[in-house]
Structures are given as C-alpha cells and as structure tokens.
Design a protein around this motif. Structure first.
Motif, PDB file in Angstrom:
ATOM      1  N   HIS A 168       4.723   5.273  -7.769  1.00 37.26           N
ATOM      2  CA  HIS A 168       6.190   5.373  -7.876  1.00 37.26           C
ATOM      3  C   HIS A 168       6.613   6.780  -8.267  1.00 37.26           C
ATOM      4  CE1 HIS A 168      10.329   4.223  -8.719  1.00 37.26           C
ATOM      5  NE2 HIS A 168      10.213   4.830  -9.889  1.00 37.26           N
ATOM      6  N   ARG A 169       5.959   7.359  -9.294  1.00 37.63           N
ATOM      7  CA  ARG A 169       6.330   8.694  -9.743  1.00 37.63           C
ATOM      8  C   ARG A 169       5.975   9.746  -8.685  1.00 37.63           C
ATOM      9  NH1 ARG A 169      10.150   8.549 -12.805  1.00 37.63           N
ATOM     10  NH2 ARG A 169       9.763  10.778 -13.014  1.00 37.63           N
ATOM     11  N   GLN A 197       0.832  -1.204   0.000  1.00 42.03           N
ATOM     12  CA  GLN A 197       0.000   0.000   0.000  1.00 42.03           C
ATOM     13  C   GLN A 197       0.869   1.258   0.000  1.00 42.03           C
ATOM     14  OE1 GLN A 197      -2.927  -0.756   3.272  1.00 42.03           O
ATOM     15  NE2 GLN A 197      -4.348  -0.784   1.556  1.00 42.03           N
ATOM     16  N   PRO A 198       1.428   1.575  -1.152  1.00 41.50           N
ATOM     17  CA  PRO A 198       2.352   2.710  -1.216  1.00 41.50           C
ATOM     18  C   PRO A 198       1.688   4.061  -0.996  1.00 41.50           C
ATOM     19  CG  PRO A 198       1.866   1.891  -3.417  1.00 41.50           C
ATOM     20  CD  PRO A 198       1.276   0.901  -2.453  1.00 41.50           C
ATOM     21  N   LEU A 199       0.354   4.124  -1.093  1.00 39.62           N
ATOM     22  CA  LEU A 199      -0.329   5.406  -0.936  1.00 39.62           C
ATOM     23  C   LEU A 199      -1.099   5.502   0.378  1.00 39.62           C
ATOM     24  CD1 LEU A 199      -1.662   5.984  -4.569  1.00 39.62           C
ATOM     25  CD2 LEU A 199       0.388   6.917  -3.489  1.00 39.62           C
ATOM     26  N   ARG A 200      -0.732   4.670   1.347  1.00 38.57           N
ATOM     27  CA  ARG A 200      -1.413   4.737   2.639  1.00 38.57           C
ATOM     28  C   ARG A 200      -1.255   6.134   3.234  1.00 38.57           C
ATOM     29  NH1 ARG A 200      -3.885   2.221   6.252  1.00 38.57           N
ATOM     30  NH2 ARG A 200      -3.805   0.248   5.123  1.00 38.57           N
ATOM     31  N   GLY A 253      10.565  12.915  -3.075  1.00 38.94           N
ATOM     32  CA  GLY A 253      11.870  12.511  -2.548  1.00 38.94           C
ATOM     33  C   GLY A 253      11.814  11.254  -1.728  1.00 38.94           C
ATOM     34  N   LEU A 254      10.762  10.427  -1.964  1.00 35.81           N
ATOM     35  CA  LEU A 254      10.571   9.192  -1.211  1.00 35.81           C
ATOM     36  C   LEU A 254      10.696   7.992  -2.132  1.00 35.81           C
ATOM     37  CD1 LEU A 254       7.416  10.322   0.785  1.00 35.81           C
ATOM     38  CD2 LEU A 254       9.776  10.289   1.617  1.00 35.81           C
ATOM     39  N   ARG A 255      10.949   6.841  -1.552  1.00 31.05           N
ATOM     40  CA  ARG A 255      11.014   5.611  -2.320  1.00 31.05           C
ATOM     41  C   ARG A 255       9.693   4.880  -2.238  1.00 31.05           C
ATOM     42  NH1 ARG A 255      16.867   2.725  -1.018  1.00 31.05           N
ATOM     43  NH2 ARG A 255      18.199   4.382  -1.867  1.00 31.05           N
ATOM     44  N   SER A 256       9.302   4.259  -3.352  1.00 32.61           N
ATOM     45  CA  SER A 256       8.074   3.457  -3.348  1.00 32.61           C
ATOM     46  C   SER A 256       8.371   2.053  -2.907  1.00 32.61           C
ATOM     47  CB  SER A 256       7.452   3.453  -4.738  1.00 32.61           C
ATOM     48  OG  SER A 256       8.344   2.940  -5.679  1.00 32.61           O
TER      49      SER A 256
END
Length: 403
Positions: free
Chosen positions: A393-394, A183-186, A400-403
């Motif tokens: 990801h983009r 869940q990269p957009l939590r 400035g964060l990693r997915s």
C-alpha cells in the motif's frame, strides 16, 4: 482453498520430472481447477498424452501441426483461454527457446501468444542449471516478468546432488492457488534480506547476531504471494528456500552488503529483515587462537558497511523497508532510525526472552513518515502477510498508484 473455474494451462517438457506433473494435475483438479495440457514431443517419451488426458479430463495437445486442433487456430484459442500458464518441468531447451522468443512448437507458440502470467518450474541436472547460458536465459525471463519457481536442491535422477530438482507438486499447487489471490506487487521486483551474519575471529570462532531467519523467509514468501519476483539474500541459517524465491547465500556483513547491492539493481522494494552485524574483527587469525594463561583476549573491531545507507544514497533507490530489533524504547529508536537512515518504512519489534528471536510468532509496530500501525503478535507467516499488505500500500502510494 479452491480453484473453482480457474483455467490453468500446463506445459510439460522433456524431462524425468514429467512424471510428477501427473500428481500436480490431480491436485489441481481436486481443487476444481480447469486444467489443460500441452506437451512437447520430448515430454511424450516420459509420460503419454493418454495419461494426462485421463487425469485432466481434457484432450492433450502436442503438435502445432495437428489438423483437428488447429482447424480454428487452436494455439490462439489456448493462449486466450488460459488464466495461468505453468511450464513444469521446464527443461533447459525450453527455457532457451522462451528466452529467445522462438515459436517452433505448440508450447512456445502459445507462450508468445498469451497475455496470461507465465510460470516456469525448471528441472535439470545441477551442472546444467549452473551453466552460464541457462542462468542468462533465466535472467532474461525474469526481466520479462516470467515467474521462475525453484529449482530445489536435493538428489537427482542422474545420481548427482544439488540444485535442479523441480518443486514438488503440492508446492506448485500452492503457488497457483496464491496467484489467484490479491497480488498488488505483480510485476515488481522485491529483495529481502534475512538471518544473521557471522564475522570470523579465527577458523573456529565467530561473532554474530541472534536470528533464526524465520521472519525474513516468511516475508520473502509473502512477497512472492503478492505477485513479486523475489530475491532472498540469506545469512547462515538452516531453512528451506520458499518455493518460487531466488536465494543467494552469504555469511558475513560485507558479503551481504555486496549481494544486496547487486540484487537491488533495478529492484522496486528492499526489505531488510536480516540481523546484520555492526562490527567485525579488524583481523581474522589464520589459526585457532589459544588461551593465554588467564590473560584477557582483546579484539579490535571495525565497523561494517551500512547496507541501508548505501541503498539510500543510490540515484535510483528502491522503496526501503528497514527492521529495528530493540530491547527498550522501541518506538523512539525506530522513529530515529526511520529518519536517520532515510527509510520509507520501518518494522520495529521488542526482542528479549521469548520475544522476536528463535520463536514462531512475533509482533511488529510499523512506522512511516506520517503514520504508524501496530500489528499484534501472531505466527510469523501471518505477520509477514500483514506486513506485505502495508508495504504494498505504501509503495504504490509513493508511485501515485492505488493498492
């Protein structure tokens, strides 16, 4: 699909929909989830703790003043134990107490004490759900990162019809399953627009763009599964709202413009999948227009407001993802729109007979300032998941964060 060894705490509050939670517990247990139940006193008037104990295989907690349960600060142990807290049904009273930070019963105390993601599945009369106080409390919970699941529309136990039904057990189960995926957009807020817009010529006729809304609705569901708090601005389509997504219905391009700008205030990402009409009639006739004996009918059209342009001009703009539906030179038009509109990413697809509109599958070519990727033709639900992976990801890279 499995939830083996996943720890889910379900809070059951007072409402007739409590009986549905029996099936939810069974469905979660069928996936090997470890389920524990906390009930409010009101909930025990609808379903007994004994029922939930038999279904979950675990003791059921009701009172904050249970001497045995609180001998070792049981409410803190429950709060630490849970990986997910799901309150279903969530009554208006419980929503109010959570919004105002009360801790005067076991469930509200556990919610305050937990670091786990909290989900609420509202269930109440349609007029109660529409009440400004309830909506203000829901807004407060959303801002704090609580995931609001539903409610759905339909028949209610009181005899009314409208929004307020708790989501079905299988829908809540599927959301719980998805919540344990990547869940990269939590914690992020995402706004998605979908469907066509209609511009009225007279009370009978309109002009509009072709769009079933399927892609945009699939994108909204994929954003929800990626952990985001999602608002879906929907044009006139006949599609069910994805569970856990907040839906706003509009008809015209100007209505969509206003709804999008209101919803994106403070949002992180906007994905414009709607087929918004570029033009509208300068005037709308008050009565049905009649044929004029073979004379041509001339309509004067006025340009509609540019939604993406308005968002791009904001001092604090969200990450902007546009769509481009083209019949030729897809890459050329998409790259031009990317630069001209100030988009962060654009999803382009070729449309025509059997492609893009009113079909269950699609293909996309994604472009951004320094790259692109082609997504082959698959079901729109799968394509939406792939799209959201690239968007996340983009977006995270832009922060400035990693997915």
């Amino acid at each position: 699909m499995t939830l083996r060894e996943r720890r889910i705490l379900i809070g059951v509050t007072g409402g007739i929909a409590a009986y549905k939670v029996c099936e939810l517990v069974r469905r979660l247990r069928d996936l090997d989830a470890d389920v524990r139940i906390v009930m409010t006193e009101g909930a025990t008037h609808f379903v007994t703790p004994t029922t939930f104990q038999a279904l979950s295989g675990q003791p059921v907690r009701v009172s904050l003043w249970d001497e045995a349960g609180e001998a070792a600060m049981g409410h803190i142990e429950l709060a630490k134990w849970a990986e997910r807290v799901l309150i279903a049904p969530a009554s208006a009273d419980t929503i109010a107490r959570l919004a105002h930070g009360f801790a005067n019963d076991l469930l509200s105390t556990v919610v305050l004490a937990t670091a786990a993601p909290v989900y609420v599945a509202p269930a109440m009369n349609q007029q109660m759900w529409a009440n400004l106080a309830v909506q203000a409390n829901i807004g407060t919970l959303r801002v704090r990162g609580v995931q609001v699941l539903g409610p759905a529309d339909g028949d209610q136990a009181c005899g009314d019809i409208g929004s307020g039904r708790m989501l079905e057990p299988h829908e809540l189960r599927d959301i719980m399953v998805a919540s344990f995926g990547e869940q990269p957009l939590r914690g992020r807020r995402v706004v998605v627009s979908a469907g066509p817009t209609y511009e009225d010529i007279d009370p009978v006729r309109f002009i509009g763009n072709r769009s079933s809304g399927r892609m945009g609705f699939a994108v909204a569901a994929a954003a929800r599964d990626a952990g985001a708090d999602v608002t879906l601005i929907a044009g006139p389509v006949s599609l069910p709202t994805p569970p856990g997504v907040n839906r706003v219905d509009v008809r015209s391009a100007r209505q969509m413009h206003d709804a999008v700008l209101a919803a994106t205030e403070g949002a992180d990402i906007y994905i414009g999948a709607a087929a918004v009409g570029d033009y509208r009639p300068s005037e709308t006739a008050g009565h049905k227009l009649k044929k004029a004996g073979g004379e041509p009918l001339r309509l004067e059209l006025t340009e509609n407001p540019d939604i993406i342009g308005a968002l791009a001009a904001l001092p604090r703009r969200p990450f902007l993802v546009g769509f481009a539906a083209e019949t030729r030179d897809v890459a050329g038009y998409a790259r031009d729109k990317l630069a001209r509109k100030g988009l962060d990413m654009i999803a382009a697809n070729e449309v025509g007979e059997g492609r893009g509109f009113e079909v269950a599958d699609n293909a996309l070519h994604l472009f951004w300032a320094d790259g692109d990727v082609a997504l082959p033709r698959v079901a729109k639900t799968e394509l939406a998941r792939q799209l959201l992976t690239h968007v996340a990801h983009r977006f995270l890279a832009s922060q400035g964060l990693r997915s």
